[in-house]
Design a protein around this motif. Sequence first.
Motif, PDB file in Angstrom:
ATOM      1  N   VAL A 128       0.694  -1.229   0.096  1.00  0.00           N
ATOM      2  CA  VAL A 128      -0.058   0.050   0.032  1.00  0.00           C
ATOM      3  C   VAL A 128       0.833   1.211  -0.134  1.00  0.00           C
ATOM      4  CG1 VAL A 128      -1.548   1.484   1.470  1.00  0.00           C
ATOM      5  CG2 VAL A 128      -2.205  -0.926   0.879  1.00  0.00           C
ATOM      6  N   VAL A 250      -6.405   7.114   1.350  1.00  0.00           N
ATOM      7  CA  VAL A 250      -6.136   6.130   1.996  1.00  0.00           C
ATOM      8  C   VAL A 250      -6.771   6.179   3.191  1.00  0.00           C
ATOM      9  CG1 VAL A 250      -4.461   4.197   2.350  1.00  0.00           C
ATOM     10  CG2 VAL A 250      -4.118   5.676   0.145  1.00  0.00           C
ATOM     11  N   PHE A 262      -8.719   2.387  -0.440  1.00  0.00           N
ATOM     12  CA  PHE A 262      -7.633   2.871  -1.315  1.00  0.00           C
ATOM     13  C   PHE A 262      -8.484   3.485  -2.423  1.00  0.00           C
ATOM     14  CE2 PHE A 262      -4.309   3.629  -4.056  1.00  0.00           C
ATOM     15  CZ  PHE A 262      -2.976   3.563  -3.461  1.00  0.00           C
TER      16      PHE A 262
END
Length: 325
Positions: A128, A250, A262
């Motif tokens: 991420v 996010v 996200f």
Amino acid sequence: MRIGVLGAARIAPAALVRPARVVDGVEVAAVAARDRGRAEAFAARHGVPVVHDSYADLVADPSLDAVYVPLPNGLHAQWTLAAMEAGKHVLCEKPFTSNAAQAREVATLADSSTVEVMEAFHYRYHPVARRMHEIVHSGELGPVRRVETAMCFPLPRFSDIRYDFALAGGALMDAGCYAVHCLRLLAPGQPAVTAAKAVTLRRDPRVDRAMTAELSLPGGATAQVRTSMWSARLLRITAKVFGERGTLTVVNFAAPHMWSRFTVTVEGRRRRERFQGEATYVHQLRAFAAAVRGEPTNLTPPADSVATMALIDDIYTAAGLPLRA
């Protein structure tokens, strides 16, 4: 890699013990605590074979390759330096030190040493974080106009060491260092603090239970860091980037393996990206082990920590609070 744990900290099982079971070539081989009884209980619970009488004894253990430092903030620099001087690699919990001067001291020793030193910003090693950085710095959103990061969670137990000034406590040091680091990850250049406001403890006005800072970014962009361990905003873990062409949002950037959202919107078209896989701590330990082997996997070295701690110092100064000592 045989690694010893300084302190029977609550974070150690999630951050090190469990990841070591799935990361090849890593063994949690020893533990020490201020109270030997606590260390023995930790060792029995987690299958750690050796218990040392003191932190110094563990650092001096010639059978260990590395040391994990999850001690209170105010002890990070002291024991990171001690481990480095003993020739041990170091994985040190965030925040790296109490202030930027200490971080520079550690970085200076690291520059002249062959040991690997990594600050444990575990989120930085997850896909991420890599994808956040990629999207923002690829130009997909266009020139960045504003970045907002927040790390807020409730900790109403004010006797907790994370509120202890003598141990470098405070919301900005504990939760807030994530928000500061994430801002640096996403910002188009070095942020500069323009204003900050703290909400402090009644019993110790040197200690912040919440902090908000405004910053300027290169090119005329602006930024905000918001953090708290006790405020009206009980829970918020977010990163937002506003560009001229689109936005990135996010939710839960810090522990996305548990759950995250996200979202990217570019020129009115919105998409969600999903991520699965291992915990952030597994990614981090794998990167640490690889860095010890000489691979270029350390994304949070001491030089990065110096920049983060300098920004934290600047926020405290702007808020009228003393630096952690």
